[in-house]
Design an enzyme around this catalytic site. Structure first.
Site, PDB file in Angstrom:
ATOM      1  N   GLY A   1       0.847  -1.192   0.000  1.00 19.65           N
ATOM      2  CA  GLY A   1       0.000   0.000   0.000  1.00 19.65           C
ATOM      3  C   GLY A   1       0.878   1.236   0.000  1.00 19.65           C
TER       4      GLY A   1
ATOM      5  N   GLN B   1       2.762   9.969   1.695  1.00 21.26           N
ATOM      6  CA  GLN B   1       4.074   9.316   1.841  1.00 21.26           C
ATOM      7  C   GLN B   1       5.040   9.707   0.723  1.00 21.26           C
ATOM      8  OE1 GLN B   1       2.161   5.262   2.598  1.00 21.26           O
ATOM      9  NE2 GLN B   1       3.974   5.126   3.891  1.00 21.26           N
TER      10      GLN B   1
ATOM     11  N   CYS C   1       5.551  -0.200   7.802  1.00 23.29           N
ATOM     12  CA  CYS C   1       5.216   1.066   7.121  1.00 23.29           C
ATOM     13  C   CYS C   1       6.437   1.503   6.330  1.00 23.29           C
ATOM     14  CB  CYS C   1       4.848   2.126   8.157  1.00 23.29           C
ATOM     15  SG  CYS C   1       4.385   3.703   7.406  1.00 23.29           S
ATOM     16  N   LEU C   2       6.203   1.872   5.069  1.00 21.78           N
ATOM     17  CA  LEU C   2       7.330   2.276   4.221  1.00 21.78           C
ATOM     18  C   LEU C   2       7.956   3.583   4.713  1.00 21.78           C
ATOM     19  CD1 LEU C   2       5.768   1.371   0.744  1.00 21.78           C
ATOM     20  CD2 LEU C   2       7.477   0.065   2.044  1.00 21.78           C
TER      21      LEU C   2
ATOM     22  N   HIS D   1      -4.874   1.054   7.437  1.00 25.86           N
ATOM     23  CA  HIS D   1      -3.537   1.637   7.587  1.00 25.86           C
ATOM     24  C   HIS D   1      -3.388   2.842   6.642  1.00 25.86           C
ATOM     25  CE1 HIS D   1       1.013   1.025   8.076  1.00 25.86           C
ATOM     26  NE2 HIS D   1       0.936   1.862   7.036  1.00 25.86           N
ATOM     27  N   GLU D   2      -3.842   2.692   5.394  1.00 26.34           N
ATOM     28  CA  GLU D   2      -3.669   3.766   4.396  1.00 26.34           C
ATOM     29  C   GLU D   2      -4.587   4.952   4.689  1.00 26.34           C
ATOM     30  OE1 GLU D   2      -1.092   3.538   2.758  1.00 26.34           O
ATOM     31  OE2 GLU D   2      -0.764   1.394   2.992  1.00 26.34           O
TER      32      GLU D   2
ATOM     33  N   HIS E   1      -3.137   7.065   7.275  1.00 28.71           N
ATOM     34  CA  HIS E   1      -2.104   7.988   6.773  1.00 28.71           C
ATOM     35  C   HIS E   1      -2.735   9.314   6.340  1.00 28.71           C
ATOM     36  CE1 HIS E   1       1.826   6.107   6.744  1.00 28.71           C
ATOM     37  NE2 HIS E   1       1.396   5.013   6.123  1.00 28.71           N
TER      38      HIS E   1
HETATM   39  O1  K1U Z   1       1.487   2.395   3.904  1.00 28.00           O
HETATM   40  C1  K1U Z   1       2.570   1.842   3.951  1.00 28.00           C
HETATM   41  O2  K1U Z   1       3.488   2.289   4.621  1.00 28.00           O
HETATM   42  C2  K1U Z   1       2.751   0.541   3.220  1.00 28.00           C
HETATM   43  C3  K1U Z   1       2.709  -0.666   4.128  1.00 28.00           C
HETATM   44  C4  K1U Z   1       1.277  -1.193   4.142  1.00 28.00           C
HETATM   45  C5  K1U Z   1       0.915  -2.171   5.209  1.00 28.00           C
HETATM   46  C6  K1U Z   1       1.707  -3.250   5.530  1.00 28.00           C
HETATM   47  C7  K1U Z   1       1.303  -4.165   6.493  1.00 28.00           C
HETATM   48  C8  K1U Z   1       0.096  -4.012   7.119  1.00 28.00           C
HETATM   49  C9  K1U Z   1      -0.678  -2.927   6.807  1.00 28.00           C
HETATM   50  C10 K1U Z   1      -0.289  -2.027   5.842  1.00 28.00           C
HETATM   51  C11 K1U Z   1       3.658  -1.723   3.569  1.00 28.00           C
HETATM   52  O3  K1U Z   1       3.497  -2.170   2.486  1.00 28.00           O
HETATM   53  S1  K1U Z   1       4.983  -2.222   4.583  1.00 28.00           S
HETATM   54  C12 K1U Z   1       5.857  -3.388   3.597  1.00 28.00           C
HETATM   55  C13 K1U Z   1       5.161  -4.687   3.409  1.00 28.00           C
HETATM   56  O4  K1U Z   1       4.193  -4.979   4.055  1.00 28.00           O
HETATM   57  C14 K1U Z   1       5.695  -5.611   2.382  1.00 28.00           C
HETATM   58  C15 K1U Z   1       7.004  -5.583   2.002  1.00 28.00           C
HETATM   59  C16 K1U Z   1       7.460  -6.478   1.030  1.00 28.00           C
HETATM   60  C17 K1U Z   1       6.641  -7.352   0.449  1.00 28.00           C
HETATM   61  C18 K1U Z   1       5.334  -7.393   0.823  1.00 28.00           C
HETATM   62  C19 K1U Z   1       4.867  -6.530   1.801  1.00 28.00           C
HETATM   63 ZN    ZN Z   2       2.401   3.212   6.334  1.00 31.70          ZN
END
Ligand code: K1U
Ligand code: ZN
Length: 173
Positions: free
Chosen positions: A46, A51, A95-96, A137-138, A141
């Site tokens: 996501g 972001q 979270c990225l 989560h999104e 944000h």
């Molecule tokens: O919004 C963001 O920061 C993105 C976040 C979304 C998220 C992850 C987990 C639970 C709820 C919301 C991410 O994508 S973190 C990275 C991640 O989950 C991932 C990384 C590599 C491969 C697959 C997933």
């Molecule tokens: Zn996030």
């Protein structure tokens, strides 16, 4: 399609509320495509517009990216959660904008989200499992809420301090 830099904690924009999108245009669609490319490149499941520094209510999601499945991208403009289940579900979130931090967060297990798609068409979607977690989560944000805000205060403060220290060190080099 262009990749955009993802802003990181402690960037203050992550705590601000994003403004509604007033009109869905070709420029909006091009920006959503850039968000998707940035999300796939990260990689993530996501990404919210804030972001990448744009304070407008837009998110992209593809939970298939977790398992390297065939792409199933979703774009949500002005998403609004209109129903939440009483049942809760716990999921280990990341979270990225807060790299390498993962922790369990409890949220409603199922939701209904109302949004505009990339053509500006109003839609509603029932979500459960990882999709429900990711949409919440999104949307958080867009309201300046981070998953670490659900953690105990001391844990949250330790994470924020670590990122402040890291940012200061990066400033010096
Ligand atoms: O919004 C963001 O920061 C993105 C976040 C979304 C998220 C992850 C987990 C639970 C709820 C919301 C991410 O994508 S973190 C990275 C991640 O989950 C991932 C990384 C590599 C491969 C697959 C997933
Ligand atoms: Zn996030």
């Amino acid at each position: 399609m262009a990749l955009m830099p993802i802003i990181k904690l402690p960037d203050r924009r992550l705590k601000q509320v994003s403004a509604p999108v007033s009109e869905v245009t070709d420029e909006t669609r091009a920006f959503l495509d850039d968000m998707l490319a940035t999300m796939y490149d990260a990689p993530g499941i996501g990404l919210a517009a804030v972001q990448v520094g744009r304070m407008e209510r837009m998110v992209v999601i593809d939970i298939a990216n977790r398992d390297d499945g065939p792409p199933d991208p979703m774009c949500m403009i002005n998403p609004e959660i209109v129903w939440r289940s009483e049942e809760m579900a716990e999921y280990e979130e990341g979270c990225l904008s807060i790299p390498d931090v993962y922790d369990k967060v409890s949220r409603p297990a199922a939701i209904r989200v109302r949004y505009l798609d990339r053509d500006g068409k109003a839609r509603e979607l029932d979500c459960d499992g990882l999709l429900a977690t990711c949409v919440q989560h999104e949307v958080d944000h867009l309201d300046g809420v981070l998953f670490i805000d659900y953690l105990p205060r001391l844990k949250r403060e330790r994470i924020i301090k670590k990122f402040i220290k890291q940012a200061r060190q990066e400033e010096r080099v």
